[in-house]
Design a protein around this motif. Structure first.
Motif, short mmCIF file in Angstrom:
data_model
loop_
_atom_site.label_atom_id
_atom_site.label_comp_id
_atom_site.label_asym_id
_atom_site.label_seq_id
_atom_site.Cartn_x
_atom_site.Cartn_y
_atom_site.Cartn_z
N GLU A 220 0.85 -1.19 0.00
CA GLU A 220 0.00 0.00 0.00
C GLU A 220 0.88 1.24 0.00
O GLU A 220 2.03 1.20 0.45
CB GLU A 220 -0.90 0.03 1.25
N PRO A 221 0.37 2.39 -0.45
CA PRO A 221 1.12 3.65 -0.34
C PRO A 221 0.71 4.39 0.93
O PRO A 221 -0.40 4.93 1.00
CB PRO A 221 0.69 4.42 -1.59
N PRO A 222 1.53 4.41 1.97
CA PRO A 222 1.11 5.08 3.21
C PRO A 222 0.93 6.58 3.02
O PRO A 222 1.66 7.22 2.26
CB PRO A 222 2.28 4.80 4.17
N THR A 223 -0.04 7.12 3.73
CA THR A 223 -0.25 8.56 3.72
C THR A 223 0.93 9.23 4.43
O THR A 223 1.31 8.81 5.52
CB THR A 223 -1.55 8.90 4.46
N PRO A 224 1.51 10.26 3.84
CA PRO A 224 2.65 10.93 4.49
C PRO A 224 2.23 11.56 5.82
O PRO A 224 1.13 12.10 5.95
CB PRO A 224 3.05 12.02 3.49
N THR A 225 3.11 11.48 6.80
CA THR A 225 2.84 12.12 8.09
C THR A 225 3.35 13.55 8.11
O THR A 225 3.01 14.32 9.00
CB THR A 225 3.50 11.32 9.23
N ARG B 86 -10.21 3.50 3.59
CA ARG B 86 -9.45 4.72 3.87
C ARG B 86 -7.98 4.49 3.54
O ARG B 86 -7.50 3.34 3.55
CB ARG B 86 -9.59 5.13 5.33
N GLU B 87 -7.27 5.57 3.27
CA GLU B 87 -5.82 5.51 3.21
C GLU B 87 -5.29 5.65 4.64
O GLU B 87 -5.93 6.28 5.49
CB GLU B 87 -5.27 6.62 2.32
N ARG B 88 -4.13 5.06 4.91
CA ARG B 88 -3.60 5.04 6.27
C ARG B 88 -2.12 5.41 6.27
O ARG B 88 -1.41 5.23 5.28
CB ARG B 88 -3.77 3.63 6.88
N ILE C 62 5.39 5.09 -4.92
CA ILE C 62 4.82 5.55 -3.65
C ILE C 62 4.44 4.38 -2.75
O ILE C 62 4.13 4.57 -1.57
CB ILE C 62 3.59 6.45 -3.88
N PHE C 63 4.51 3.15 -3.27
CA PHE C 63 4.11 1.98 -2.50
C PHE C 63 5.21 1.53 -1.54
O PHE C 63 6.40 1.67 -1.84
CB PHE C 63 3.75 0.82 -3.42
#
Length: 348
Positions: A282-287, A312-314, A339-340
Motif C-alpha cells: 500500500e502507499p502510506p499517507t505521508p505524516t 481509507r488511506e492510512r 509511492i508503495f
C-alpha cells in the motif's frame, strides 16, 4: 486576461476552474467509452469520418473532439484530428493505457457515489450504505457478479494502474526460497504475472471472486506464465486462501474499514504456517507535508475510498497497528521506487 501562473489568477477564477473541472473527466470518459483514441490510433481523421465510424451524431462528435483538443488529448491538423502523446493513453492497446480507468471513474456508479459525498461526510458511511435499495449482507464488489461488463471495466482499470508500478514493487520483493505466491484479491493478476515473469521458479495463484477468472487466465496466457499460474475463486472475507509461502495483498486493505480489514487479514493468518509471510502493499499517507504529488493522490484517494467502499488511506503506523491487531508481526517495511511500500509480516 493574461496567461499568468495559476497562483497569479484571481481566487474567484481559480475556484471557478475547480468547480467546472467536473466537466473534464466526463469529456475524457465519453472519448474512452466511444473508443475515439482507438479509432484515431493509425491516422488522423476529419470529424465527419470519426462520427460515421463511431455511429455518433456529426455535430456533437465534432464538439467533443474540439473539447479534447482543448485538453491536449487531440491536435488539429487542417480539418483532421490526431492523437497527442497524452491522447494515446486512451488507446486500449497502449502500454500506458488509462482507458478502462477513465471508463470506471467517469461511469455512472462512481459518479452517483460521489454525488452523495456530503451525506458520507455527515454520517461517516459510504454511499452504498446510504442506498436503501442495495441488497443487505453483500459487499461492495459482490454486485459485479451480476454485471460482467462493469466487472471487466473495473478489473482492467486495476490492471492499468498496477502495470505502471509493478516493476518497482517486484524489484523490491525478496522471494528467495519461495515456491508459491497467492495474490489475495488480485483481480486479473497483473502484479502476480509480473512476479512470475521475474521469478521463473515460482508458482502463483490469484484468489478472488469468480468474475475475475477469465480475465486472469487470459492475462497469464498473454504473458507466457499460464503453466505456473492458476485461479481459485473465493470470497476473501469468508474463505481462507490456498496454502502458500507468500500471501500478497496489494491495494486491498485500503478498500475497507478496520473491521473488514481485520477479518480479511485474519483469514490469511489462519492458513499461514510459521515460515509463511504476508506482504501488504500500500502507499502510506505521508505524516509530513513535502511531496505534492504523493499528497494529492492519497488525499483524494482517501475520499474516493470513503465514498465508494468505506475504506481509507492510512499512515505507516496505522498500517502496522492494523496488521498487528490481526495477530501478525511486521518484521520489515520495504520501500520501493514508487509511492508503495511493502509491509512484510509473519504470524505473531
Amino acid at each position: 486576461m493574461s496567461n499568468g501562473s495559476p497562483t497569479s489568477l484571481p481566487p474567484s477564477f481559480r475556484i471557478n476552474q475547480m468547480i467546472m473541472s467536473l466537466w473534464i473527466p466526463q469529456v475524457i470518459h465519453a472519448a474512452a467509452e466511444l473508443g475515439v483514441a482507438d479509432l484515431l490510433a493509425d491516422a488522423p481523421l476529419p470529424a465527419g469520418a470519426v462520427a460515421e465510424r463511431l455511429g455518433t451524431h456529426p455535430d456533437t462528435t465534432e464538439r467533443l473532439l474540439r473539447a479534447l483538443v482543448t485538453l491536449e488529448l487531440l491536435a488539429e491538423r487542417g480539418d483532421r484530428f490526431e492523437l497527442t502523446e497524452m491522447g494515446r493513453c486512451l488507446e486500449t492497446r497502449s502500454p500506458t493505457s488509462r482507458r478502462a480507468w477513465s471508463r470506471l471513474m467517469g461511469g455512472s456508479g462512481v459518479w452517483r457515489a460521489w454525488g452523495r459525498l456530503t451525506e458520507c461526510i455527515r454520517t461517516g458511511r459510504p454511499a452504498r450504505a446510504l442506498d436503501l435499495a442495495a441488497p443487505s449482507g453483500t459487499e461492495t464488489f459482490d454486485e459485479q457478479a451480476n454485471d460482467p461488463a462493469a466487472a471487466a471495466i473495473f478489473h482492467q482499470a486495476m490492471v492499468e494502474l498496477t502495470r505502471g508500478v509493478a516493476p518497482a514493487i517486484v524489484g523490491a520483493l525478496d522471494l528467495r526460497g519461495v515456491r508459491r505466491v497467492v495474490d489475495v484479491g488480485g483481480g486479473y493478476g497483473a502484479l502476480l504475472g509480473a512476479i512470475l515473469e521475474a521469478h521463473p521458479a515460482v508458482e502463483g495463484v490469484v484468489f478472488d471472486l469468480e468474475q475475475a477468472r477469465a480475465g486472469a487466465l487470459d492475462l497469464f496466457a498473454s504473458r507466457g506464465v499460464a503453466d505456473r499460474a492458476s485461479f481459485v475463486a473465493g470470497n476473501c472475507f469468508d474463505t481462507a486462501p490456498p496454502a502458500a509461502d507468500v500471501y500478497l495483498l496489494k491495494s486491498v486493505i485500503h478498500d475497507w474499514d478496520d473491521a473488514r480489514s481485520l477479518r480479511l487479514l485474519g483469514k490469511c493468518r489462519d492458513v499461514m504456517d510459521p515460515e509463511a509471510r504476508l506482504l501488504v502493499v500500500e502507499p502510506p499517507t505521508p505524516t509530513q507535508r513535502g511531496n505534492a504529488i504523493h499528497e494529492w493522490v492519497l488525499t483524494f484517494s482517501d475520499i474516493n475510498m470513503l465514498v465508494n467502499t468505506g475504506g481509507r488511506e492510512r499512515t505507516e503506523p496505522e498500517y502496522r497497528a492494523l496488521i498487528e491487531a490481526a495477530g501478525l508481526r511486521v518484521v520489515t517495511v520495504r520501500e520501493t521506487p514508487s509511492i508503495f511500500r511493502i509491509f512484510e509480516a509473519v504470524r505473531a
